[in-house]
Write a protein that holds these residues in place. Structure first.
Motif, short mmCIF file in Angstrom:
data_model
loop_
_atom_site.label_atom_id
_atom_site.label_comp_id
_atom_site.label_asym_id
_atom_site.label_seq_id
_atom_site.Cartn_x
_atom_site.Cartn_y
_atom_site.Cartn_z
N PHE A 22 41.80 18.79 20.45
CA PHE A 22 41.41 19.97 21.22
C PHE A 22 40.70 19.54 22.51
N GLU A 23 39.79 18.59 22.39
CA GLU A 23 39.07 18.10 23.58
C GLU A 23 40.01 17.41 24.56
N PRO A 71 38.56 27.10 18.87
CA PRO A 71 38.35 25.66 18.73
C PRO A 71 38.10 25.26 17.28
N PRO A 72 38.61 24.18 16.80
CA PRO A 72 39.53 23.25 17.46
C PRO A 72 40.98 23.41 16.98
N ILE A 98 46.81 23.31 16.31
CA ILE A 98 46.26 22.02 15.90
C ILE A 98 45.82 22.15 14.45
N GLU A 99 46.43 21.36 13.56
CA GLU A 99 46.04 21.46 12.16
C GLU A 99 45.89 20.09 11.52
N LEU A 107 50.16 18.52 15.80
CA LEU A 107 50.03 19.31 17.01
C LEU A 107 51.37 19.98 17.29
N THR A 108 51.37 21.30 17.35
CA THR A 108 52.56 22.06 17.69
C THR A 108 52.31 22.76 19.01
N VAL A 109 53.13 22.45 20.00
CA VAL A 109 53.04 23.09 21.31
C VAL A 109 54.27 23.98 21.47
#
Length: 154
Positions: A22-23, A71-72, A98-99, A107-109
């Motif tokens: 996330f950051e 977040p996150p 984000i899991e 990460l799924t975008v």
């Protein structure tokens, strides 16, 4: 007349934590190290965000608004070329999911609401795989990849 849209979904697994992923997306000082750009916002729902080239000119290349933020684990934002910011039909949407996944992060975008056949659709179909590969490399090794590399000639 309804415009035809398209979408892209990218999934990658990163040896990291949800907080660090996330950051990497939201902190300008981290994003510049693997993306060459900074994502700048106060990261509150409804706030604007800017994608700024991390060089002396500090060119704002993309703009949008934060639609949703948890977040996150989740970030949703609108996305448009800065030069087309005044045209609502030019905006698309990016969702970062984000899991935790065992000892890593999935990460799924999802980049959707893209105008089919547009320059933006073509750009993101080539850009996201490179950016996400660079993020993965950066988070796992401390070094991103060269996003401007070209294929070697045969």
């Amino acid at each position: 007349m309804t415009r035809e849209t398209t979408s892209f979904v990218y999934v990658t697994y990163i040896s990291s934590t949800p907080q660090k992923v996330f950051e990497a997306i939201t902190r300008p000082d981290i994003a510049r190290r693997y993306w060459g750009h900074e994502n700048v916002s106060d990261w509150k729902a409804g706030s604007k965000w800017e994608h700024i080239r991390a060089n002396d000119e500090r060119t704002v290349e993309l703009v949008g608004k934060v639609v949703e933020i948890e977040p996150p684990t989740r970030l949703v934002m609108t996305w448009a070329n800065a030069s087309q910011a005044d045209d609502p039909s030019k905006y698309s949407r990016v969702t970062f999911g984000i899991e935790e996944y065992d000892t890593m992060v999935r990460l799924t975008v999802t980049h959707d609401e893209l105008e089919a056949g547009s320059g933006m659709a073509k750009g993101v179909s080539q850009g996201w795989p490179a950016v996400l590969s660079s993020m993965k490399s950066f988070l796992e090794t401390g070094s991103g990849i060269d996003l401007f590399a070209k294929p070697k000639s045969a």
